[in-house]
Design a protein around this motif. Structure first.
Motif, PDB file in Angstrom:
ATOM      1  N   LEU A  60       0.647  -1.126  -0.027  1.00 49.95           N
ATOM      2  CA  LEU A  60      -0.046  -0.150   0.070  1.00 49.95           C
ATOM      3  C   LEU A  60       0.761   1.127  -0.049  1.00 49.95           C
ATOM      4  N   VAL A  61       1.962   1.286   0.895  1.00 54.40           N
ATOM      5  CA  VAL A  61       2.780   2.520   0.753  1.00 54.40           C
ATOM      6  C   VAL A  61       3.469   2.665  -0.588  1.00 54.40           C
ATOM      7  N   GLU A  62       4.115   1.416  -1.207  1.00 56.06           N
ATOM      8  CA  GLU A  62       4.683   1.864  -2.498  1.00 56.06           C
ATOM      9  C   GLU A  62       3.900   2.195  -3.513  1.00 56.06           C
ATOM     10  N   THR A  63       2.375   1.730  -3.460  1.00 59.97           N
ATOM     11  CA  THR A  63       1.388   2.019  -4.465  1.00 59.97           C
ATOM     12  C   THR A  63       1.115   3.433  -4.398  1.00 59.97           C
ATOM     13  N   ALA A  64       1.045   4.157  -2.943  1.00 55.03           N
ATOM     14  CA  ALA A  64       0.624   5.364  -2.834  1.00 55.03           C
ATOM     15  C   ALA A  64       1.836   6.463  -2.948  1.00 55.03           C
ATOM     16  N   MET A  65       3.171   6.049  -2.696  1.00 56.04           N
ATOM     17  CA  MET A  65       4.237   6.489  -3.532  1.00 56.04           C
ATOM     18  C   MET A  65       4.162   6.679  -4.800  1.00 56.04           C
ATOM     19  N   LYS A  66       3.819   5.760  -5.480  1.00 51.66           N
ATOM     20  CA  LYS A  66       3.865   5.874  -7.080  1.00 51.66           C
ATOM     21  C   LYS A  66       3.241   6.696  -7.345  1.00 51.66           C
ATOM     22  N   ILE A  67       1.771   6.666  -6.741  1.00 55.94           N
ATOM     23  CA  ILE A  67       0.734   7.751  -7.153  1.00 55.94           C
ATOM     24  C   ILE A  67       1.271   9.418  -6.791  1.00 55.94           C
ATOM     25  N   THR A  70       3.787  10.687  -9.219  1.00 57.31           N
ATOM     26  CA  THR A  70       3.514  10.620 -10.550  1.00 57.31           C
ATOM     27  C   THR A  70       2.462  11.882 -11.085  1.00 57.31           C
ATOM     28  N   GLU A  71       3.100  12.747 -11.917  1.00 59.68           N
ATOM     29  CA  GLU A  71       2.528  13.800 -12.285  1.00 59.68           C
ATOM     30  C   GLU A  71       1.360  13.415 -13.278  1.00 59.68           C
ATOM     31  N   ARG A  72      -0.069  13.880 -12.799  1.00 54.23           N
ATOM     32  CA  ARG A  72      -1.160  13.194 -13.301  1.00 54.23           C
ATOM     33  C   ARG A  72      -1.103  13.975 -15.165  1.00 54.23           C
ATOM     34  N   PHE A  73      -1.401  13.208 -15.964  1.00 52.81           N
ATOM     35  CA  PHE A  73      -1.544  13.578 -17.519  1.00 52.81           C
ATOM     36  C   PHE A  73      -0.333  13.777 -18.047  1.00 52.81           C
ATOM     37  N   GLN A  74       0.817  13.411 -17.534  1.00 50.55           N
ATOM     38  CA  GLN A  74       2.179  13.614 -18.137  1.00 50.55           C
ATOM     39  C   GLN A  74       2.741  12.228 -18.955  1.00 50.55           C
ATOM     40  N   TYR A  75       2.009  10.972 -18.164  1.00 50.75           N
ATOM     41  CA  TYR A  75       2.814   9.919 -18.849  1.00 50.75           C
ATOM     42  C   TYR A  75       1.432   9.058 -19.908  1.00 50.75           C
ATOM     43  N   VAL A  77       1.296   6.054 -20.701  1.00 50.17           N
ATOM     44  CA  VAL A  77       0.939   4.541 -20.090  1.00 50.17           C
ATOM     45  C   VAL A  77      -0.044   4.698 -19.085  1.00 50.17           C
ATOM     46  N   TYR A  78      -0.242   5.829 -18.360  1.00 50.53           N
ATOM     47  CA  TYR A  78      -1.149   5.891 -17.197  1.00 50.53           C
ATOM     48  C   TYR A  78      -2.335   6.475 -17.584  1.00 50.53           C
ATOM     49  N   GLY A  79      -3.637   6.017 -17.008  1.00 50.95           N
ATOM     50  CA  GLY A  79      -4.703   6.666 -17.544  1.00 50.95           C
ATOM     51  C   GLY A  79      -4.920   8.283 -16.864  1.00 50.95           C
ATOM     52  N   GLU A  80      -5.948   8.725 -16.932  1.00 54.50           N
ATOM     53  CA  GLU A  80      -6.108  10.027 -16.420  1.00 54.50           C
ATOM     54  C   GLU A  80      -6.151  10.035 -14.916  1.00 54.50           C
ATOM     55  N   ASP A  81      -6.584   8.866 -14.289  1.00 53.61           N
ATOM     56  CA  ASP A  81      -6.764   8.614 -12.933  1.00 53.61           C
ATOM     57  C   ASP A  81      -5.501   8.612 -12.135  1.00 53.61           C
ATOM     58  N   MET A  82      -4.401   8.125 -12.821  1.00 54.12           N
ATOM     59  CA  MET A  82      -3.295   8.034 -12.057  1.00 54.12           C
ATOM     60  C   MET A  82      -2.382   9.343 -11.932  1.00 54.12           C
ATOM     61  N   LEU A 141       1.225   6.515   5.983  1.00 55.99           N
ATOM     62  CA  LEU A 141       2.428   6.686   5.245  1.00 55.99           C
ATOM     63  C   LEU A 141       2.846   8.204   5.995  1.00 55.99           C
ATOM     64  N   SER A 142       4.033   8.251   6.326  1.00 58.49           N
ATOM     65  CA  SER A 142       4.622   9.555   6.553  1.00 58.49           C
ATOM     66  C   SER A 142       5.670   9.728   5.674  1.00 58.49           C
ATOM     67  N   GLU A 143       5.837  10.849   4.886  1.00 54.48           N
ATOM     68  CA  GLU A 143       6.823  11.126   3.954  1.00 54.48           C
ATOM     69  C   GLU A 143       6.793  12.496   3.343  1.00 54.48           C
ATOM     70  N   VAL A 144       8.000  13.112   2.862  1.00 53.86           N
ATOM     71  CA  VAL A 144       8.058  14.427   2.311  1.00 53.86           C
ATOM     72  C   VAL A 144       8.417  14.435   0.874  1.00 53.86           C
ATOM     73  N   ILE A 145       7.183  14.938   0.370  1.00 45.54           N
ATOM     74  CA  ILE A 145       7.099  14.761  -1.220  1.00 45.54           C
ATOM     75  C   ILE A 145       7.368  16.068  -1.933  1.00 45.54           C
ATOM     76  N   ASP A 146       8.402  15.993  -2.919  1.00 46.80           N
ATOM     77  CA  ASP A 146       8.826  17.117  -3.711  1.00 46.80           C
ATOM     78  C   ASP A 146       7.407  17.589  -4.339  1.00 46.80           C
ATOM     79  N   ALA A 147       7.412  19.019  -4.574  1.00 50.11           N
ATOM     80  CA  ALA A 147       6.500  19.418  -5.360  1.00 50.11           C
ATOM     81  C   ALA A 147       6.703  20.120  -6.711  1.00 50.11           C
TER      82      ALA A 147
END
Length: 147
Positions: A60-67, A70-75, A77-82, A141-147
């Protein structure tokens, strides 16, 4: 003369539904590879092999971190919900960022609910604590995410 046999079988891949293949795996046995999101590379063991998650909570943590990374609409291979709209975060109100995060995480089929417990802007990112409830477990999940 006999018809020549191909070394590779011909398959109609349109009949294969990848979603059905993934959905048929029991949630408690799901895993993914661990990533070092700061350095943008896979976590490797001492033999140079990618490391897999060992528990559902780690999954769950790895899945959340991947989301979240990941910048939405940039890739393509991913749908618009990713993903999330991180590039927009600096100009958004905190409530908009929290909504973006919670909606993006809850869009994943394995995540039933995500609740941002705390969020603090730090340097060029966000210090986040998120409670994640999956289909067969929950974690924080406790993490610092770069913006």
């Amino acid at each position: 003369m006999d018809e020549e046999e191909s070394m590779f079988p011909e398959m109609d891949l349109e009949e294969v539904d990848v979603t059905d293949l993934v959905d048929s795996i029991p949630s408690e046995t799901k895993w993914t590879y661990k990533m070092d999101y700061r350095n943008r590379r896979a976590v490797l063991d001492e033999y140079g092999r990618p490391v897999r998650t060992k528990s559902y909570e780690e999954f769950l943590v790895e899945t959340a971190m991947k989301i979240l990374c990941t910048e939405r609409f940039q890739y393509v291979v991913y749908g618009e919900d990713m993903g999330v709209e991180r590039s927009e975060w600096p100009g958004w109100e905190d409530t908009e960022i929290i909504r973006d995060i919670e909606e993006a995480l809850a869009a994943h089929p394995e995540i039933e609910q995500a609740e941002v417990i705390s969020m603090t802007r730090v340097d060029r990112g966000m210090d986040l604590t998120i409670q994640i409830t999956g289909l067969v477990g929950s974690t924080e999940l406790s993490e610092v995410i770069d913006a």
